[in-house]
Design an enzyme around this catalytic site. Sequence first.
Site, short mmCIF file in Angstrom:
data_model
loop_
_atom_site.label_atom_id
_atom_site.label_comp_id
_atom_site.label_asym_id
_atom_site.label_seq_id
_atom_site.Cartn_x
_atom_site.Cartn_y
_atom_site.Cartn_z
CB CYS A 257 -2.34 -5.19 5.87
SG CYS A 257 -1.80 -3.15 6.18
N GLY B 229 9.03 -8.03 -2.53
CA GLY B 229 8.38 -6.98 -2.11
C GLY B 229 9.52 -5.66 -2.24
CD GLU C 45 14.71 -8.54 6.05
OE1 GLU C 45 15.72 -7.97 6.06
OE2 GLU C 45 13.55 -8.10 6.29
CD GLU D 103 -2.54 1.49 2.69
OE1 GLU D 103 -3.52 2.06 2.57
OE2 GLU D 103 -2.08 0.81 3.42
#
Length: 322
Positions: free
Chosen positions: A98, A223, A201, A9
């Site tokens: 989240c 990510g 990670e 987000e």
Amino acid sequence: MQIALAPMEGLVDNILRDVLTRVGGIDWCVTEFIRVCDRLLPPSQFDKLAPELRLGARTAAGVPMRLQLLGSDPVCLAENAALACELGAPVIDLNFGCPAKTVNKSRGGAVLLKEPELLHAIVREVRRAVPAHIPVTAKMRLGFDTPDGALDCATALAEGGAAHLVVHARTKVEGYKPPAHWEWVARVQDVVKVPVFANGEIWTVDDWRRCREVSGAEDIMLGRGLVSRPDLGLQIAAAREGRDYQPLDWQALLPLLREFWRQAQAKLSPRYAPGRMKQWVAMLTRSYPEAVLLFAELRRESDCQRISELLGVVETRCEAVA
């Protein structure tokens, strides 16, 4: 092996999804979460966060996009998932990971990991509501403050009908602090019969190797590591196949930065576009010394024309496009 781009987000919006998937090495990506509270959302809300639906649910580079929903009401989520499918979503992903306080306070994201029965009910209702050929998937963390219930949560999601799970190998309380507990990904895979993606990670090829060794997972979701190193997916794919690969250097990255800036100006007002540019460049400083120098120049800059000059852009737009 599948490599996915994570939903984040306020960071991986349609602009960054477009730019990152142009690089290659990504099999599919996921939208930022669409928050579902107590009503059926208008189609415009889906279009706002998932404009790729207009392109057949693919980025401009042709990479498939999945749509993510967040909420706690099984029936309301199911109704919105059905609408999303009508609008062209090829996969419905459910967010149980989240860690944001504001999201958790409104019973969304990782706080639901305290309630495995509710997880099961949500996935079950969404699975019933969407066409049989459209997969329903879920992204979870290891728990809220302890991983003790991770296996129960994973089992609840899988038995509810999730086609696969993405496991961010940290609890909500741990946030994004290292390390990621990849050994728990292996434990999850031991108790469910659906594929499990490892997430968390993975910044380098060496990180991926360690993650695969510890977790046993072949499939991964990247990510911040991919945002910081846009060709990380290509690097990992080459390493897995034993191929030589020359990593993307700064000169090759610059056209992507310029394209990102062009789209940011077209989508956002002059007040907000500079912040988005700085956000990405700041993350690139982890991998590129040149980004450190650029960020130092951008840091206090708010003038669109000046930012364009720093990026080597000939023309600029400082008016938002509706």
